[in-house]
Design a protein around this motif. Sequence first.
Motif, PDB file in Angstrom:
ATOM      1  N   GLY A 166      24.102  65.140  86.736  1.00 43.61           N
ATOM      2  CA  GLY A 166      24.880  65.646  85.619  1.00 43.61           C
ATOM      3  C   GLY A 166      26.330  65.880  86.014  1.00 43.61           C
ATOM      4  O   GLY A 166      26.706  65.800  87.181  1.00 43.61           O
ATOM      5  N   GLY A 167      27.148  66.166  85.008  1.00 44.35           N
ATOM      6  CA  GLY A 167      28.550  66.427  85.274  1.00 44.35           C
ATOM      7  C   GLY A 167      29.379  66.343  84.024  1.00 44.35           C
ATOM      8  O   GLY A 167      28.849  66.322  82.906  1.00 44.35           O
ATOM      9  N   LEU A 168      30.681  66.270  84.221  1.00 45.06           N
ATOM     10  CA  LEU A 168      31.634  66.166  83.117  1.00 45.06           C
ATOM     11  C   LEU A 168      32.057  64.708  82.957  1.00 45.06           C
ATOM     12  O   LEU A 168      32.428  64.049  83.940  1.00 45.06           O
ATOM     13  N   VAL A 169      32.006  64.226  81.732  1.00 48.40           N
ATOM     14  CA  VAL A 169      32.379  62.842  81.450  1.00 48.40           C
ATOM     15  C   VAL A 169      33.146  62.801  80.136  1.00 48.40           C
ATOM     16  O   VAL A 169      32.904  63.615  79.242  1.00 48.40           O
ATOM     17  N   GLN A 170      34.066  61.856  80.032  1.00 39.63           N
ATOM     18  CA  GLN A 170      34.847  61.731  78.803  1.00 39.63           C
ATOM     19  C   GLN A 170      34.041  61.017  77.721  1.00 39.63           C
ATOM     20  O   GLN A 170      33.144  60.221  78.029  1.00 39.63           O
ATOM     21  N   PRO A 171      34.366  61.269  76.470  1.00 36.40           N
ATOM     22  CA  PRO A 171      33.700  60.533  75.386  1.00 36.40           C
ATOM     23  C   PRO A 171      33.830  59.027  75.580  1.00 36.40           C
ATOM     24  O   PRO A 171      34.899  58.532  75.965  1.00 36.40           O
ATOM     25  N   GLY A 172      32.730  58.332  75.343  1.00 34.52           N
ATOM     26  CA  GLY A 172      32.694  56.888  75.558  1.00 34.52           C
ATOM     27  C   GLY A 172      32.291  56.495  76.956  1.00 34.52           C
ATOM     28  O   GLY A 172      32.035  55.311  77.222  1.00 34.52           O
ATOM     29  N   GLY A 173      32.208  57.467  77.840  1.00 34.47           N
ATOM     30  CA  GLY A 173      31.857  57.185  79.217  1.00 34.47           C
ATOM     31  C   GLY A 173      30.368  57.071  79.442  1.00 34.47           C
ATOM     32  O   GLY A 173      29.559  57.159  78.504  1.00 34.47           O
ATOM     33  N   SER A 174      30.007  56.865  80.706  1.00 32.27           N
ATOM     34  CA  SER A 174      28.610  56.692  81.092  1.00 32.27           C
ATOM     35  C   SER A 174      28.249  57.639  82.227  1.00 32.27           C
ATOM     36  O   SER A 174      29.124  58.085  82.980  1.00 32.27           O
ATOM     37  N   LEU A 175      26.957  57.903  82.327  1.00 31.56           N
ATOM     38  CA  LEU A 175      26.431  58.764  83.384  1.00 31.56           C
ATOM     39  C   LEU A 175      25.000  58.349  83.638  1.00 31.56           C
ATOM     40  O   LEU A 175      24.284  57.953  82.694  1.00 31.56           O
ATOM     41  N   ARG A 176      24.573  58.431  84.878  1.00 29.28           N
ATOM     42  CA  ARG A 176      23.181  58.142  85.184  1.00 29.28           C
ATOM     43  C   ARG A 176      22.544  59.379  85.812  1.00 29.28           C
ATOM     44  O   ARG A 176      23.009  59.877  86.849  1.00 29.28           O
ATOM     45  N   LEU A 177      21.481  59.834  85.183  1.00 28.27           N
ATOM     46  CA  LEU A 177      20.715  60.966  85.702  1.00 28.27           C
ATOM     47  C   LEU A 177      19.531  60.456  86.513  1.00 28.27           C
ATOM     48  O   LEU A 177      18.969  59.402  86.204  1.00 28.27           O
ATOM     49  N   SER A 178      19.170  61.225  87.521  1.00 29.34           N
ATOM     50  CA  SER A 178      18.016  60.900  88.352  1.00 29.34           C
ATOM     51  C   SER A 178      16.993  62.012  88.289  1.00 29.34           C
ATOM     52  O   SER A 178      17.352  63.186  88.166  1.00 29.34           O
ATOM     53  N   CYS A 179      15.733  61.640  88.402  1.00 30.55           N
ATOM     54  CA  CYS A 179      14.629  62.594  88.430  1.00 30.55           C
ATOM     55  C   CYS A 179      13.723  62.190  89.576  1.00 30.55           C
ATOM     56  O   CYS A 179      13.007  61.184  89.475  1.00 30.55           O
ATOM     57  N   ALA A 180      13.760  62.962  90.647  1.00 27.30           N
ATOM     58  CA  ALA A 180      12.949  62.672  91.818  1.00 27.30           C
ATOM     59  C   ALA A 180      11.646  63.445  91.757  1.00 27.30           C
ATOM     60  O   ALA A 180      11.650  64.670  91.547  1.00 27.30           O
ATOM     61  N   ALA A 181      10.540  62.743  91.964  1.00 26.16           N
ATOM     62  CA  ALA A 181       9.216  63.365  91.922  1.00 26.16           C
ATOM     63  C   ALA A 181       8.704  63.634  93.334  1.00 26.16           C
ATOM     64  O   ALA A 181       9.082  62.941  94.280  1.00 26.16           O
ATOM     65  N   SER A 182       7.829  64.625  93.443  1.00 21.44           N
ATOM     66  CA  SER A 182       7.310  65.043  94.747  1.00 21.44           C
ATOM     67  C   SER A 182       6.122  64.202  95.201  1.00 21.44           C
ATOM     68  O   SER A 182       5.600  64.414  96.298  1.00 21.44           O
ATOM     69  N   LYS A 183       5.701  63.253  94.373  1.00 27.98           N
ATOM     70  CA  LYS A 183       4.604  62.367  94.722  1.00 27.98           C
ATOM     71  C   LYS A 183       4.866  61.000  94.122  1.00 27.98           C
ATOM     72  O   LYS A 183       5.803  60.816  93.346  1.00 27.98           O
ATOM     73  N   SER A 184       4.037  60.069  94.461  1.00 27.45           N
ATOM     74  CA  SER A 184       4.203  58.712  93.973  1.00 27.45           C
ATOM     75  C   SER A 184       4.174  58.667  92.449  1.00 27.45           C
ATOM     76  O   SER A 184       3.205  59.114  91.824  1.00 27.45           O
ATOM     77  N   ILE A 185       5.237  58.139  91.851  1.00 28.48           N
ATOM     78  CA  ILE A 185       5.268  58.079  90.389  1.00 28.48           C
ATOM     79  C   ILE A 185       4.343  56.995  89.855  1.00 28.48           C
ATOM     80  O   ILE A 185       4.044  56.957  88.662  1.00 28.48           O
ATOM     81  N   ALA A 186       3.874  56.124  90.730  1.00 32.14           N
ATOM     82  CA  ALA A 186       2.919  55.118  90.300  1.00 32.14           C
ATOM     83  C   ALA A 186       1.600  55.770  89.867  1.00 32.14           C
ATOM     84  O   ALA A 186       0.829  55.179  89.111  1.00 32.14           O
ATOM     85  N   SER A 187       1.355  56.990  90.334  1.00 32.78           N
ATOM     86  CA  SER A 187       0.129  57.700  89.982  1.00 32.78           C
ATOM     87  C   SER A 187       0.328  58.700  88.842  1.00 32.78           C
ATOM     88  O   SER A 187      -0.604  59.416  88.479  1.00 32.78           O
ATOM     89  N   ILE A 188       1.526  58.749  88.298  1.00 33.32           N
ATOM     90  CA  ILE A 188       1.855  59.685  87.217  1.00 33.32           C
ATOM     91  C   ILE A 188       1.783  58.960  85.882  1.00 33.32           C
ATOM     92  O   ILE A 188       2.370  57.884  85.732  1.00 33.32           O
ATOM     93  N   TYR A 189       1.101  59.538  84.932  1.00 35.31           N
ATOM     94  CA  TYR A 189       0.882  58.883  83.651  1.00 35.31           C
ATOM     95  C   TYR A 189       2.193  58.643  82.893  1.00 35.31           C
ATOM     96  O   TYR A 189       2.441  57.551  82.405  1.00 35.31           O
ATOM     97  N   ALA A 190       3.015  59.668  82.795  1.00 31.71           N
ATOM     98  CA  ALA A 190       4.246  59.542  82.008  1.00 31.71           C
ATOM     99  C   ALA A 190       5.325  60.456  82.567  1.00 31.71           C
ATOM    100  O   ALA A 190       5.037  61.568  83.022  1.00 31.71           O
ATOM    101  N   MET A 191       6.552  59.962  82.493  1.00 35.90           N
ATOM    102  CA  MET A 191       7.712  60.788  82.848  1.00 35.90           C
ATOM    103  C   MET A 191       8.756  60.636  81.757  1.00 35.90           C
ATOM    104  O   MET A 191       8.956  59.535  81.234  1.00 35.90           O
ATOM    105  N   GLY A 192       9.372  61.751  81.420  1.00 36.18           N
ATOM    106  CA  GLY A 192      10.289  61.702  80.293  1.00 36.18           C
ATOM    107  C   GLY A 192      11.524  62.560  80.494  1.00 36.18           C
ATOM    108  O   GLY A 192      11.614  63.342  81.430  1.00 36.18           O
ATOM    109  N   TRP A 193      12.440  62.367  79.563  1.00 33.95           N
ATOM    110  CA  TRP A 193      13.684  63.131  79.551  1.00 33.95           C
ATOM    111  C   TRP A 193      13.823  63.863  78.215  1.00 33.95           C
ATOM    112  O   TRP A 193      13.543  63.286  77.147  1.00 33.95           O
ATOM    113  N   TYR A 194      14.272  65.090  78.302  1.00 33.54           N
ATOM    114  CA  TYR A 194      14.573  65.919  77.147  1.00 33.54           C
ATOM    115  C   TYR A 194      15.954  66.530  77.371  1.00 33.54           C
ATOM    116  O   TYR A 194      16.487  66.484  78.479  1.00 33.54           O
TER     117      TYR A 194
END
Length: 117
Positions: free
Chosen positions: A9-37
């Motif tokens: 996260g951070g400060l960005v100007q209108p029209g700009g882009s940002l990439r958020l990351s979500c690191a899991a404590s276990k293999s995400i291949a074994s996780i049914y679903a991951m989402g963003w809110y």
Amino acid sequence: QVQVVESGGGLVQPGGSLRLSCAASKSIASIYAMGWYRQAPGKLREFLAVIIDDGSTDYADSVKGRFLISRDTTKNTVYLQMNSLKPEDTAVYYCNARERIGAPRSWGQGTQVTVSS
């Protein structure tokens, strides 16, 4: 229970882009679903995007075409690429993981995104 940690996260100007990351404590291949809110001040937490273990995705209408959810199973990380950002995208962004169908979601602590000139 899986734990998730958001970053990017951070400060960005209108029209700009940002990439958020979500690191899991276990293999995400074994996780049914991951989402963003996200949650803006004075508003309810809002669904944005989800990625299912088969790779399928779904988006809220408010971000469809601007946001892209993806995953890297080698890094156990899910991403939210946000483009064409608007001031109304300002909020705390949360990641969650649901290990099985019907299981409770595990939430991260959130990361602040501010869109402002």
